[in-house]
Design an enzyme around this catalytic site. Sequence first.
Site, PDB file in Angstrom:
ATOM      1  N   GLU A  61       0.880  -1.157   0.000  1.00 40.29           N
ATOM      2  CA  GLU A  61       0.000   0.000   0.000  1.00 40.29           C
ATOM      3  C   GLU A  61       0.913   1.200   0.000  1.00 40.29           C
ATOM      4  OE1 GLU A  61      -4.123  -0.502   1.861  1.00 40.29           O
ATOM      5  OE2 GLU A  61      -2.732  -1.204   3.393  1.00 40.29           O
ATOM      6  N   HIS A 105      -3.548  -8.987   7.583  1.00 41.28           N
ATOM      7  CA  HIS A 105      -4.830  -8.821   8.285  1.00 41.28           C
ATOM      8  C   HIS A 105      -5.513 -10.185   8.400  1.00 41.28           C
ATOM      9  CE1 HIS A 105      -5.216  -4.327   7.669  1.00 41.28           C
ATOM     10  NE2 HIS A 105      -4.463  -4.602   6.610  1.00 41.28           N
TER      11      HIS A 105
END
Length: 457
Positions: free
Chosen positions: A233, A244
Site C-alpha cells: 500500500e 490482516h
Amino acid sequence: MYNKLALLALSLRAVRAQQVGTLTPETHPTLNTQTCTASGCTTVANKVVLDANWRWTHSTSGSTNCYTGNTWDATLCPDDATCAANCALDGADYEGTYGVSASGSSLKINFVTQSAQKNVGARTYLMANDNQYQMFNLLNKEFTFDVDVSKLGCGLNGALYFVAMSADGGKAAYPNNKAGAAYGTGYCDSQCPRDLKFINGQANVDGWTPDSNSANSGTGNHGSCCDEMDIWEANSISQALTPHPCTSTGQTLCQTTACGGTDSNDTRYDSVCDPDGCDFNPFRLGNQSFYGPGKTVNTNSVFTVVTQFITADGTSTGTLSAIRRLYVQNGKVIQQSNTDVSGIDTTNEITSNFCNQEKSAFGDNTGFQTKGGLAKMGKALQNMVLVMSIWDDYAANMLWLDSDYPTTSPASSPGVARGTCATSSGTPADVESSQSSDYVTYSNIKFGTLNSTYKAS
C-alpha cells in the site's frame, strides 16, 4: 486496509451484478508473469479482469441503469433477490473507460479517466484463464514485482495485495451469480466492505444508505469479509506491508454492525477480521530517510519489491513465522529498514514478537492477535487471489498511510507520524482534481521459491 473501497465511475457507478449483459464485449487483457525456481523462470500468459464494482450494470431487458448516483432504481431493485435477477453486469472498455492498460509484463492503472463519463480509480485481479482467478500458495515462497509510484502523490494508494476470494468469484457456490470471475465478482477483504453492490449472488439493496460525503457511494446491510495480505500500500511518500487475519475461512458474508471495519466506525473491531493489521511502515517505525523521493529507496524511479513468507519448518504447509521484505534498485539489493522505536526490538521483519511489541508501543488495538495473528494469516496464504488497484480515501483521506494519524493525537506520540504529507492533504475532491493525471504501474511479476525471483546486477 483502512479504505472503504468506495472507488467509482461517476455516472456508471460501481456495481456488483450477477447476470451477464451483452452490450459491451468482455475481453481480458493479457499480462505476462513468471514462475521461478533456483534453475530459472518460466513465463506464464495470465490475464487481468476488472472488478465488478466498477462495471456498468443495467436492466437485463435493456440499458436502464440499476444504480444511479448513490441510489438504486426502485423498480428494478426493490429488494436484494429481485435486483440480482433484474440487473446485468456488462463488459468493459478497459483502457478507454477505466484507464487500465496491459502490455507484455506491465499493467498501468490511471487514477482518473475521462471518456463519456469520469472514472476514478480501478481494482483488477490476476486470472489463470478467462473464468478463474490465479490462485497462490505463498507459504515458503516469495512474490516479486516492479513498481513505478513516481506519479502517485499524497492521498493516493497504489495497492497490490492478496485476499482469500474464491477462484471462480463465487459462481459455483451461489447459483444466482451468473457472472463469476469472468466479470470480477466475489470481492472481500479485512474491512468487510459494505459498499459492494452485490454479494454472494444477491444485491445489497436492503438497508442501503447513501453516503453523506460522496454523491456516488453508500452502504448496505451486508459486507464481505476475508483474510487480506497487503503486500504493497503505497504512494511516492509512504508505504506499508500489512497482514490482516480473520477468524473465518475464505469469503464470508456479514451483516450491519457485525461487519465492523471502515464502514462501521463505531463498531470497527466487531467483525471476524482484523481491520488494522500489523503494519510495517518504515516511516512510522522510526526511519524517515528510507523511502521516498531521493531517499534510500528512491521513489523517483522504478524499483523491485520482494516479499518472502517464511515458515517455521521450511515447507509450504508450515506455520508462518516471518514476513520479510527487500528491494532492488539500480542493481543494488536494499534490505528493509530496521525499526527504531522505544519498546520495539530492532528488527526488519514482521514476526509475532514484532506485532506484539508494536501494538503495545503504539497503544493500538490488539485485534491482530485475537484474530489469530501470523498463524491464522499463514493458513489463509495457502489460497489467495492477487489484487492490483489505485484508489483515494473518502473515509480518512489516506492520512493513516502518509501523514499524521489520528489527527487528534500529537505527531510526536508513538506511531502517529506515518509520512510527510500534510494533515490537510488527501481530500478526494482535491486529489481527483489536482492529481487526475496520476497513475501506478506494476510490472515483472514473479512468484517462486525463496531467493529465486531477483538478483543484483
